[in-house]
Design a protein around this motif. Structure first.
Motif, PDB file in Angstrom:
ATOM      1  N   LEU A  81       0.702  -1.319  -0.080  1.00  0.00           N
ATOM      2  CA  LEU A  81      -0.070   0.124   0.123  1.00  0.00           C
ATOM      3  C   LEU A  81       0.806   1.114   0.117  1.00  0.00           C
ATOM      4  O   LEU A  81       0.629   2.104  -0.832  1.00  0.00           O
ATOM      5  CB  LEU A  81      -0.943  -0.077   1.275  1.00  0.00           C
ATOM      6  CG  LEU A  81      -2.000   1.272   1.466  1.00  0.00           C
ATOM      7  CD1 LEU A  81      -2.721   1.554  -0.054  1.00  0.00           C
ATOM      8  CD2 LEU A  81      -2.762   0.941   2.495  1.00  0.00           C
ATOM      9  N   ALA A  82       1.798   1.254   0.802  1.00  0.00           N
ATOM     10  CA  ALA A  82       2.941   2.369   0.782  1.00  0.00           C
ATOM     11  C   ALA A  82       3.319   2.867  -0.686  1.00  0.00           C
ATOM     12  O   ALA A  82       3.620   3.950  -1.104  1.00  0.00           O
ATOM     13  CB  ALA A  82       3.913   2.134   1.780  1.00  0.00           C
ATOM     14  N   GLN A  83       3.911   1.718  -1.291  1.00  0.00           N
ATOM     15  CA  GLN A  83       4.328   1.739  -2.336  1.00  0.00           C
ATOM     16  C   GLN A  83       3.444   2.357  -3.560  1.00  0.00           C
ATOM     17  O   GLN A  83       3.641   3.144  -4.587  1.00  0.00           O
ATOM     18  CB  GLN A  83       4.653   0.279  -3.067  1.00  0.00           C
ATOM     19  CG  GLN A  83       5.400   0.354  -4.391  1.00  0.00           C
ATOM     20  CD  GLN A  83       6.092  -0.822  -4.809  1.00  0.00           C
ATOM     21  OE1 GLN A  83       5.353  -1.985  -4.376  1.00  0.00           O
ATOM     22  NE2 GLN A  83       7.122  -0.929  -5.552  1.00  0.00           N
ATOM     23  N   GLN A  84       2.135   1.633  -3.163  1.00  0.00           N
ATOM     24  CA  GLN A  84       0.901   2.391  -4.081  1.00  0.00           C
ATOM     25  C   GLN A  84       0.819   3.842  -4.021  1.00  0.00           C
ATOM     26  O   GLN A  84       0.465   4.433  -5.000  1.00  0.00           O
ATOM     27  CB  GLN A  84      -0.567   1.537  -3.813  1.00  0.00           C
ATOM     28  CG  GLN A  84      -1.545   2.038  -4.551  1.00  0.00           C
ATOM     29  CD  GLN A  84      -2.093   1.491  -5.558  1.00  0.00           C
ATOM     30  OE1 GLN A  84      -1.346   0.681  -6.104  1.00  0.00           O
ATOM     31  NE2 GLN A  84      -3.123   1.867  -6.113  1.00  0.00           N
ATOM     32  N   LEU A  85       0.972   4.251  -2.602  1.00  0.00           N
ATOM     33  CA  LEU A  85       0.738   5.702  -2.324  1.00  0.00           C
ATOM     34  C   LEU A  85       2.063   6.543  -2.723  1.00  0.00           C
ATOM     35  O   LEU A  85       1.953   7.644  -2.276  1.00  0.00           O
ATOM     36  CB  LEU A  85       0.302   5.891  -0.964  1.00  0.00           C
ATOM     37  CG  LEU A  85      -1.123   5.286  -0.507  1.00  0.00           C
ATOM     38  CD1 LEU A  85      -1.462   5.137   0.746  1.00  0.00           C
ATOM     39  CD2 LEU A  85      -2.337   5.667  -1.549  1.00  0.00           C
ATOM     40  N   GLY A  86       3.207   5.926  -2.949  1.00  0.00           N
ATOM     41  CA  GLY A  86       4.382   6.628  -3.092  1.00  0.00           C
ATOM     42  C   GLY A  86       5.064   7.096  -1.832  1.00  0.00           C
ATOM     43  O   GLY A  86       5.613   8.230  -1.767  1.00  0.00           O
ATOM     44  N   LEU A  87       4.745   6.345  -0.774  1.00  0.00           N
ATOM     45  CA  LEU A  87       5.300   6.504   0.664  1.00  0.00           C
ATOM     46  C   LEU A  87       6.591   5.647   0.763  1.00  0.00           C
ATOM     47  O   LEU A  87       6.556   4.558   0.334  1.00  0.00           O
ATOM     48  CB  LEU A  87       4.318   6.472   1.667  1.00  0.00           C
ATOM     49  CG  LEU A  87       3.102   7.266   1.533  1.00  0.00           C
ATOM     50  CD1 LEU A  87       2.088   6.983   2.659  1.00  0.00           C
ATOM     51  CD2 LEU A  87       3.419   8.755   1.507  1.00  0.00           C
ATOM     52  N   THR A  88       7.398   6.026   1.534  1.00  0.00           N
ATOM     53  CA  THR A  88       8.475   5.121   2.011  1.00  0.00           C
ATOM     54  C   THR A  88       8.105   4.503   3.453  1.00  0.00           C
ATOM     55  O   THR A  88       7.337   5.142   4.174  1.00  0.00           O
ATOM     56  CB  THR A  88      10.029   5.867   2.348  1.00  0.00           C
ATOM     57  OG1 THR A  88       9.409   6.918   3.423  1.00  0.00           O
ATOM     58  CG2 THR A  88      10.228   6.749   1.017  1.00  0.00           C
TER      59      THR A  88
END
Length: 269
Positions: free
Chosen positions: A203-210
């Motif tokens: 999910l973090a990857q999907q949202l562009g978060l580290t």
């Protein structure tokens, strides 16, 4: 680094011992959402068991995400779009069901449509789970389960019976699947590729978060995978002593609005 995503377990974490969301927790979650933080409920429950909580917390917009089935399903609450869906195969189900039968443990399989058990005498904790998560429960023989999309299986019994049986689980099962207790009377079996930690990563990857921008708050062993991957692992005061060893922060108990304390101290300040 600023926290942009907070994943929160439900039982023993979000809810107090009366199964309520306190006003303090509600207020902190609203303030975090207004500040642009993704508040993600992360639970072993199916979506039917979390819909009221999502509604009560105003987490039903497009861009609000929920992790259910211990990471087996991740979806956008507003649109229903599935970001992650990891299933057990029919062969997986047959192997788990046979193991439960050999150990004389009641069990049920969970799908988006409901819960299915091969036990003619339905286990009392299967009935309890069905009521808790607002899910229908059906009796089906193993042969009738071939077309079901099974996301997780639960072996359920009195805590002392379950604890006595766990050492007898074959290594072929424990090595092939994620096997973890989510409550004293629940032993959950999910695909190796499905846990709360992997769900948060995807999910973090999907949202562009580290991952440094993520926090998780939990209390039990099935929360360990998400606590191990996030930048800010938070364990409840009422949580497992073993989990506290990996926590960056220990927050107050669920009866002292520990989720609110964590959000206000380590996210919004």
């Amino acid at each position: 680094m600023t926290i942009k995503l907070v994943a929160i377990d439900i039982d023993g974490t979000l809810l107090n011992s009366k199964h309520e969301i306190t006003p303090q927790v509600y207020s902190a979650i609203q303030d975090a959402k207004k500040a642009g933080v993704h508040i993600v409920i992360a639970t072993g429950r199916p979506i039917s068991g979390v819909e009221k909580i999502l509604s009560d917390l105003n987490l039903t917009d497009r861009g609000d995400y929920v992790i259910t089935f211990n990471g087996g399903l991740v979806q956008d609450v507003g649109t229903g779009q599935e970001v992650v869906k990891d299933l057990l195969t029919y062969e997986d189900y047959l192997d788990i069901e046979l193991t439960a039968r050999k150990l004389k443990l009641p069990m049920h399989a969970s799908t988006k449509a409901g819960m299915y058990t091969a036990n003619r005498n339905i286990g009392k904790y299967t009935v309890y789970e069905a009521m808790l998560v607002n899910s229908p429960v059906f009796y089906r023989t193993p042969e009738e389960m071939m077309d079901k999309e099974i996301i997780k299986v639960m072996m359920v019994d009195e805590p002392h019976v379950l604890d006595a049986a766990i050492p007898s689980l074959p290594s072929s099962l424990t090595e092939r699947f994620n096997v973890a207790k989510s409550a004293p009377f629940y032993l959950e079996v999910t695909p190796k590729t499905a846990n709360k930690g992997l769900a948060i990563k995807r999910l973090a990857q999907q949202l562009g978060l580290t991952l440094d921008q993520t926090m998780a708050i939990g209390d039990q062993e099935n929360d360990r995978p998400m606590l191990e991957v996030v930048g800010a692992p938070v364990v409840m005061e009422n949580g497992s002593a073993e989990l506290k060893k990996i926590a960056k922060y220990i927050t107050k108990s669920n009866d002292e609005s520990g989720v609110a304390h964590a959000i206000r101290e380590w996210v919004l300040k």
